[in-house]
Design a protein around this motif. Structure first.
Motif, short mmCIF file in Angstrom:
data_model
loop_
_atom_site.label_atom_id
_atom_site.label_comp_id
_atom_site.label_asym_id
_atom_site.label_seq_id
_atom_site.Cartn_x
_atom_site.Cartn_y
_atom_site.Cartn_z
N TYR A 110 40.35 16.86 -12.82
CA TYR A 110 39.79 17.14 -11.49
C TYR A 110 39.36 15.84 -10.81
CZ TYR A 110 36.67 18.71 -7.80
OH TYR A 110 36.07 18.88 -6.58
N ARG A 114 40.91 14.17 -7.43
CA ARG A 114 40.09 13.94 -6.24
C ARG A 114 40.13 12.47 -5.81
NH1 ARG A 114 39.19 16.85 -2.65
NH2 ARG A 114 37.00 16.43 -2.26
N ASN A 119 43.26 17.94 -2.59
CA ASN A 119 42.21 18.84 -2.13
C ASN A 119 41.51 19.53 -3.31
OD1 ASN A 119 43.10 21.81 -2.50
ND2 ASN A 119 44.90 20.94 -1.51
N LYS A 120 40.27 19.96 -3.09
CA LYS A 120 39.42 20.52 -4.14
C LYS A 120 40.07 21.69 -4.87
CE LYS A 120 34.84 19.57 -2.92
NZ LYS A 120 33.61 19.95 -2.26
N TYR A 242 32.23 26.15 -8.01
CA TYR A 242 33.00 26.05 -6.76
C TYR A 242 32.22 26.65 -5.60
CZ TYR A 242 37.10 25.84 -3.76
OH TYR A 242 37.97 25.54 -2.73
N GLN A 245 29.82 24.29 -4.30
CA GLN A 245 30.44 23.20 -3.55
C GLN A 245 30.84 23.61 -2.13
OE1 GLN A 245 31.19 19.94 -4.94
NE2 GLN A 245 29.73 20.70 -6.46
#
Length: 339
Positions: A110, A114, A119-120, A242, A245
């Motif tokens: 991850y 990033r 994108n997340k 998530y 976030q």
């Protein structure tokens, strides 16, 4: 009127995705296609159906239903494959090894993604597939990522892209590990632990472990299933993280996203482990799981946007590749040191 339209759309989608899944299962059992796996083949077949745009438009509502609901059903049925007694016999060492791999690889992949500007959503899906169990993990984690209706198509594209990335890299690393086996000087158990700990799909671990004999194959399956066991808690943690976030899609105060279908996955594991069932029935339920998951994968393939698919994946591939190399080196060292 809507009910009739949905029924017609569902029947079209059901027939097409079932056909893709059955063909994918048959092709996935062939010698040279085993390492690709039935789920990925079903996804590719679904993508090929986009040639017939009128048929896709006619099936659109049904495709959405199958990619969502059948996915959850398939994950639940997949729980019958997970024998908890076998995992217990593998010992604390194997479980701890799996926990370290899953948490470490998800975090690593991850963050690399990033840093590369991915994108997340695509970053966490790719990380989950790399760290846990490939396509099944991506499809198990995806429902935890809530998006608005306007972003649903983009989310589908990210799902398909993440599946493609882990499938391709898993296949490449399967071939690499089989090729370097003579140079590693590992015992069959060590080679199997390395395969189960480093490869993405169950099919990849089986293909590689099988190259080292029956002892190696058994070690590969147990190590891989130890990672699969962590799918449920990982889905809960990732969903909670998530949501923290991102703002809730409806603007309201968010609730803890509990993946209830994962409870079904664990319940199926308990039933398959502790309730006496004929071996044929148990194997049939696992085969049904892959048929249903294959239908969900085909439905995803039928809805992918190829322009986005081809333009957005390079950095995610590099992130997953970097993490996969690090994971392979790590599992070689741990396998030779502790197993």
């Amino acid at each position: 009127m809507y009910a009739k339209l949905f029924e017609r759309s569902f029947l079209y989608a059901f027939g097409i995705t079932l056909l893709c899944s059955i063909i994918g299962t048959l092709l996935g059992g062939l010698p040279y296609l085993t390492i690709i796996g039935a789920l990925v083949i079903s996804l590719i077949l679904g993508m090929m159906f986009q040639i017939s745009r009128p048929l896709i438009e006619e099936s659109k509502m049904g495709i959405g239903f199958i990619s969502n609901k059948f996915l959850r059903l398939g994950i639940i049925l997949l729980g019958f494959k997970l024998n908890l007694i076998d995992l217990a016999h593998a010992g604390v060492k194997t479980i701890l090894f799996a926990m370290f791999i899953v948490s470490g690889v998800i975090f690593l992949t991850y963050n690399i993604a990033r840093k590369f500007g991915v994108n997340k959503r695509l970053a966490i899906l790719t990380a989950s597939g790399t760290g846990i169990c490939g396509a099944a993990a991506i499809m198990g984690i995806s429902p935890q990522i809530k998006v608005s209706k306007e972003e649903e198509e983009a989310k589908h594209n990210d799902e398909v892209l993440a599946v493609a990335i882990v499938a391709i890299l898993g296949t490449v690393f399967t071939l690499i590990e089989i090729a370097i086996k003579p140079m590693l000087h590992m015992s069959p158990t060590q080679f199997g632990v390395m395969a189960g700990g480093s490869l993405h799909e169950i099919a990849h671990a089986i293909a590689t472990g099988g190259a080292g004999g029956s002892v190696s194959l058994s070690a590969a399956i147990i190590t891989k299933l130890s990672r699969v066991l962590l799918l449920a808690p990982a889905a809960l943690v990732i969903g909670f993280w998530y949501q923290k976030q991102e703002k809730p899609v409806d603007g309201s105060k968010g609730k803890l996203p509990i993946p209830w279908f994962m409870a079904g996955f664990l319940l199926a594991s308990v039933i398959g482990t502790f309730i006496p069932m004929p071996a044929g029935l148990l194997n049939g339920l696992v085969k049904l799981a892959y048929i249903v998951l294959g239908m969900a994968m085909a439905a995803l393939g039928m809805s992918v946007n190829f322009k986005v698919f081809l333009s957005s994946g390079k950095k995610a591939v590099l992130a997953s590749l970097s993490a996969s190399v690090i994971l392979l080196i790590f599992t070689i060292i741990v396998s030779k040191t502790f197993f």
